[in-house]
Design an enzyme around this catalytic site. Structure first.
Site, PDB file in Angstrom:
ATOM      1  N   ASP A  13       0.805  -1.226   0.000  1.00 25.22           N
ATOM      2  CA  ASP A  13       0.000   0.000   0.000  1.00 25.22           C
ATOM      3  C   ASP A  13       0.837   1.276   0.000  1.00 25.22           C
ATOM      4  OD1 ASP A  13      -2.177  -1.724   0.156  1.00 25.22           O
ATOM      5  OD2 ASP A  13      -2.212  -1.647   2.341  1.00 25.22           O
ATOM      6  N   LYS A  16       1.888   1.948  -5.212  1.00 22.01           N
ATOM      7  CA  LYS A  16       2.414   1.315  -6.435  1.00 22.01           C
ATOM      8  C   LYS A  16       1.490   1.539  -7.632  1.00 22.01           C
ATOM      9  CE  LYS A  16       2.378  -2.611  -4.259  1.00 22.01           C
ATOM     10  NZ  LYS A  16       2.060  -2.159  -2.895  1.00 22.01           N
ATOM     11  N   GLY A  40      -4.571  -4.313  -3.723  1.00 14.93           N
ATOM     12  CA  GLY A  40      -5.552  -3.282  -4.055  1.00 14.93           C
ATOM     13  C   GLY A  40      -4.767  -2.053  -4.470  1.00 14.93           C
ATOM     14  N   HIS A  41      -4.753  -1.759  -5.749  1.00 17.36           N
ATOM     15  CA  HIS A  41      -3.940  -0.656  -6.265  1.00 17.36           C
ATOM     16  C   HIS A  41      -4.863   0.472  -6.723  1.00 17.36           C
ATOM     17  CE1 HIS A  41      -0.330  -3.549  -7.113  1.00 17.36           C
ATOM     18  NE2 HIS A  41      -0.721  -3.553  -5.873  1.00 17.36           N
ATOM     19  N   GLN A 223       1.979  -6.139  -3.086  1.00 11.77           N
ATOM     20  CA  GLN A 223       2.458  -6.215  -1.704  1.00 11.77           C
ATOM     21  C   GLN A 223       3.775  -5.438  -1.555  1.00 11.77           C
ATOM     22  OE1 GLN A 223       1.436  -9.621  -3.169  1.00 11.77           O
ATOM     23  NE2 GLN A 223      -0.507  -8.701  -2.680  1.00 11.77           N
TER      24      GLN A 223
HETATM   25  P1  GDP Z   1      -0.741   0.267  -3.590  1.00 13.83           P
HETATM   26  O1  GDP Z   1      -1.338  -1.005  -3.095  1.00 13.83           O
HETATM   27  O2  GDP Z   1       0.736   0.329  -3.337  1.00 13.83           O
HETATM   28  O3  GDP Z   1      -1.081   0.573  -5.019  1.00 13.83           O
HETATM   29  O4  GDP Z   1      -1.381   1.430  -2.698  1.00 13.83           O
HETATM   30  P2  GDP Z   1      -2.929   1.582  -2.278  1.00 13.83           P
HETATM   31  O5  GDP Z   1      -3.712   2.023  -3.449  1.00 13.83           O
HETATM   32  O6  GDP Z   1      -3.395   0.370  -1.560  1.00 13.83           O
HETATM   33  O7  GDP Z   1      -2.802   2.680  -1.162  1.00 13.83           O
HETATM   34  C1  GDP Z   1      -2.216   3.917  -1.427  1.00 13.83           C
HETATM   35  C2  GDP Z   1      -3.260   5.004  -1.131  1.00 13.83           C
HETATM   36  O8  GDP Z   1      -2.631   6.261  -1.093  1.00 13.83           O
HETATM   37  C3  GDP Z   1      -4.313   5.118  -2.215  1.00 13.83           C
HETATM   38  O9  GDP Z   1      -5.521   5.513  -1.628  1.00 13.83           O
HETATM   39  C4  GDP Z   1      -3.767   6.207  -3.129  1.00 13.83           C
HETATM   40  O10 GDP Z   1      -4.809   6.890  -3.824  1.00 13.83           O
HETATM   41  C5  GDP Z   1      -3.128   7.121  -2.129  1.00 13.83           C
HETATM   42  N1  GDP Z   1      -1.956   7.880  -2.576  1.00 13.83           N
HETATM   43  C6  GDP Z   1      -0.929   7.491  -3.391  1.00 13.83           C
HETATM   44  N2  GDP Z   1       0.021   8.448  -3.419  1.00 13.83           N
HETATM   45  C7  GDP Z   1      -0.405   9.438  -2.596  1.00 13.83           C
HETATM   46  C8  GDP Z   1       0.169  10.666  -2.179  1.00 13.83           C
HETATM   47  O11 GDP Z   1       1.273  11.050  -2.529  1.00 13.83           O
HETATM   48  N3  GDP Z   1      -0.588  11.413  -1.299  1.00 13.83           N
HETATM   49  C9  GDP Z   1      -1.820  11.024  -0.851  1.00 13.83           C
HETATM   50  N4  GDP Z   1      -2.470  11.794  -0.007  1.00 13.83           N
HETATM   51  N5  GDP Z   1      -2.362   9.861  -1.229  1.00 13.83           N
HETATM   52  C10 GDP Z   1      -1.662   9.077  -2.076  1.00 13.83           C
HETATM   53  P1  IMO Z   2      -0.911  -4.265  -2.178  1.00 14.14           P
HETATM   54  O1  IMO Z   2      -0.464  -4.829  -3.495  1.00 14.14           O
HETATM   55  C1  IMO Z   2      -1.038  -4.614   2.166  1.00 14.14           C
HETATM   56  C2  IMO Z   2      -1.131  -8.675   3.806  1.00 14.14           C
HETATM   57  C3  IMO Z   2      -2.395  -9.087   4.533  1.00 14.14           C
HETATM   58  C4  IMO Z   2      -1.813 -10.055   5.558  1.00 14.14           C
HETATM   59  C5  IMO Z   2      -0.706 -10.751   4.763  1.00 14.14           C
HETATM   60  C6  IMO Z   2      -1.112 -12.111   4.176  1.00 14.14           C
HETATM   61  O2  IMO Z   2      -2.194  -3.534  -2.240  1.00 14.14           O
HETATM   62  O3  IMO Z   2       0.178  -3.487  -1.531  1.00 14.14           O
HETATM   63  P2  IMO Z   2      -2.644 -12.808   2.106  1.00 14.14           P
HETATM   64  O4  IMO Z   2      -4.101 -12.551   1.840  1.00 14.14           O
HETATM   65  O5  IMO Z   2      -1.732 -12.280   1.060  1.00 14.14           O
HETATM   66  O6  IMO Z   2      -2.362 -14.249   2.433  1.00 14.14           O
HETATM   67  O7  IMO Z   2      -2.340 -11.991   3.474  1.00 14.14           O
HETATM   68  O8  IMO Z   2      -0.350  -9.874   3.716  1.00 14.14           O
HETATM   69  N1  IMO Z   2      -1.328  -8.180   2.422  1.00 14.14           N
HETATM   70  C7  IMO Z   2      -1.265  -6.890   2.086  1.00 14.14           C
HETATM   71  N2  IMO Z   2      -1.083  -5.788   2.845  1.00 14.14           N
HETATM   72  N3  IMO Z   2      -1.131  -4.509   0.826  1.00 14.14           N
HETATM   73  C8  IMO Z   2      -1.278  -5.609   0.055  1.00 14.14           C
HETATM   74  O9  IMO Z   2      -1.230  -5.567  -1.296  1.00 14.14           O
HETATM   75  C9  IMO Z   2      -1.385  -6.867   0.676  1.00 14.14           C
HETATM   76  N4  IMO Z   2      -1.567  -8.135   0.225  1.00 14.14           N
HETATM   77  C10 IMO Z   2      -1.508  -8.924   1.299  1.00 14.14           C
HETATM   78  O10 IMO Z   2      -3.023  -7.991   5.131  1.00 14.14           O
HETATM   79  O11 IMO Z   2      -1.209  -9.332   6.595  1.00 14.14           O
HETATM   80 MG    MG Z   3      -2.847  -1.659  -1.795  1.00 16.14          MG
END
Ligand code: GDP
Ligand code: IMO
Ligand code: MG
Length: 422
Positions: A13, A16, A40-41, A223
């Site tokens: 998170d 990416k 979840g991207h 991840q």
């Molecule tokens: P990922 O799994 O690495 O793609 O990241 P996620 O989407 O799960 O979580 C990142 C969150 O931060 C999302 O809600 C993005 O919209 C948000 N985000 C990404 N870059 C920035 C930033 O520079 N500032 C803020 N405020 N939000 C950001």
């Molecule tokens: P992105 O790509 C954050 C965490 C789960 C749990 C552990 C194992 O959005 O960064 P699993 O379901 O993979 O067997 O769970 O890994 N986890 C993540 N945490 N971002 C993710 O993906 C994750 N994918 C798995 O919360 O701790």
């Molecule tokens: Mg994510």
């Protein structure tokens, strides 16, 4: 530069999806190579939020081919739902989306076993409940179903039979959970196979061919390094290779090479699920970051645990994935805070550690913090304030690699390039 890997350097998170979407403008192909719909991207475009779980984050750029590589575990129903959802934003066909025929499939039994173990098992990992671990177990145990099997009902039935009997026994007898019969699961998966067959092909061949022809390829990690099954905080990890190595087995490269590796790094640290977290904040500062940063899981809706930036873990992540630069995201969330700290080392049993090590018991280390001058940037002007510049300079000096991107908001435009990519 022809190939660039985008890899999470923390516990996922880090942003990416946003960075992959942005850099896809210049790429020909984007490949997901591990994980599944546990990811979840999030991408924001013109005020609209799109969350991708399995479909690569290059999909919003029509010129770009998005590939689901053979290292991924694919849940066909979730995949088709996502395709329908993304079709509200962009046309999708086999021209811009492809699944490797060798990608492993998540069955309904995998999901049920994942959920049952989390509820009743001895160790609670805090998984996403998507069946990721059980599906990888079957793949490595040589009894998994692959996407190619979905296209032939007899083959599918016979592959499912190899794994189903013990799964059904486990679900019904150990956990007391009703589940689908082999025949019913065959029928369900075969129908889904008919829906996704237009996307199925020799993704490895397509990728190799593109690489030879000099096409630009982005590898999109899911991840983060600290959730890697080998390098991460085992057993509180996911079941795949989230680091650079995952690309080699889960997608393929030319001569084993990836030109640059960009580590996506949140300016603080978050974690979802169980497991140690040295810089976790249990006070009002942690609550502030969680709330202001909107730190809620994009896949499960769980609150993310929050803490300060952890340099020992980042130094370790740099080693695990040979990171060549980092993208620092969510700087806007730290902007305007009264205090700003980074963890520069750990103390454990009277010794000081600058870098986390594999197998280190992170629940026992004591973070040593450095206080920095807080910054307050509007990010509109071209210049960064001296305090933010000092923060970035310190991170570069301590990590020994450049900060190539500074992100200060969820939208594509809320970004500054400090280095060029592609
Ligand atoms: P990922 O799994 O690495 O793609 O990241 P996620 O989407 O799960 O979580 C990142 C969150 O931060 C999302 O809600 C993005 O919209 C948000 N985000 C990404 N870059 C920035 C930033 O520079 N500032 C803020 N405020 N939000 C950001
Ligand atoms: P992105 O790509 C954050 C965490 C789960 C749990 C552990 C194992 O959005 O960064 P699993 O379901 O993979 O067997 O769970 O890994 N986890 C993540 N945490 N971002 C993710 O993906 C994750 N994918 C798995 O919360 O701790
Ligand atoms: Mg994510």
């Amino acid at each position: 530069m022809q190939t660039l890997a985008i890899i999470g350097s923390q516990w996922g998170d880090e942003g990416k999806g946003k960075i992959t979407d942005l850099l896809s403008q210049k790429a020909d192909i984007v490949v997901r190579y591990q994980g599944g719909n546990n990811a979840g991207h999030t991408i924001w475009v013109d005020g609209k939020k799109i969350v991708l779980h399995l479909v690569p984050s290059g999909i919003l750029h029509p010129h770009c081919l998005s590939i689901v590589g053979h290292g991924v575990v694919l849940e066909p129903e979730a995949f088709m739902k996502e395709v329908i959802n993304v079709r509200n934003h962009i046309d999708i066909s086999k021209k811009n989306l492809m699944i490797s025929e060798n990608t492993a499939v998540i069955t309904s039994w995998h999901k049920q076993i994942d959920a049952a173990r989390e509820g009743q098992g001895a160790v609670k990992i805090g998984t996403t409940g998507k069946g990721i671990g059980p599906a990888y177990e079957d793949k490595i145990g040589r009894k998994g179903v692959r996407v190619r099997d979905l296209l032939n009902k007899d083959q599918l039935h016979s592959r499912l039979k190899q794994t189903a009997e013990e799964k059904i026994f486990l679900l019904e007898k150990k956990y007391g959970i009703e589940c689908l019969s082999i025949d019913a699961e065959t029928e369900r998966l075969f129908q889904l196979g008919q829906e996704l067959k237009e996307f199925v092909g020799d993704a490895f061949g397509v990728l190799q061919d593109a690489l030879v022809r000099g096409k630009k390829v982005l590898y999109e990690g899911a991840q983060g390094a600290l959730l890697d099954v080998d390098y991460g905080t085992y057993p509180y990890v996911t079941s795949s290779s989230t680091t650079l190595a995952g690309i080699h087995t889960g997608a393929g490269t030319l001569k084993g090479q990836v030109n640059e590796v960009l580590g996506i790094t949140k300016a603080y640290t978050t974690r979802v699920g169980e497991g140690p977290f040295p810089t976790e904040l249990f006070d009002e500062i942690g609550a502030y970051i969680q709330k202001t940063g909107g730190e809620v899981g994009a896949t499960t809706g769980r609150i993310r645990r929050c803490g300060w930036l952890d340099l020992p873990l980042l130094r370790y992540s740099i080693q695990c994935s040979s990171l060549t630069s980092i993208a620092l995201t969510k700087l806007d969330i730290l902007s305007g805070m009264d205090v700003l700290k980074v963890c520069e080392a750990y103390e454990c049993d009277g010794k000081i550690f600058k870098t986390a090590r594999p197998g280190m018991d992170l629940s026992r280390v004591k973070p040593i913090y450095r206080d920095l001058k807080p910054f307050k940037d509007d990010f509109i002007s071209d210049q960064l304030t001296p305090n933010l510049q000092a923060y970035i300079d310190l991170i570069e000096k301590e990590l020994g690699i450049p900060v190539g991107i500074a992100a200060f908001g969820p939208d594509r435009k809320q970004i500054k390039f400090l280095k060029s990519y592609f």
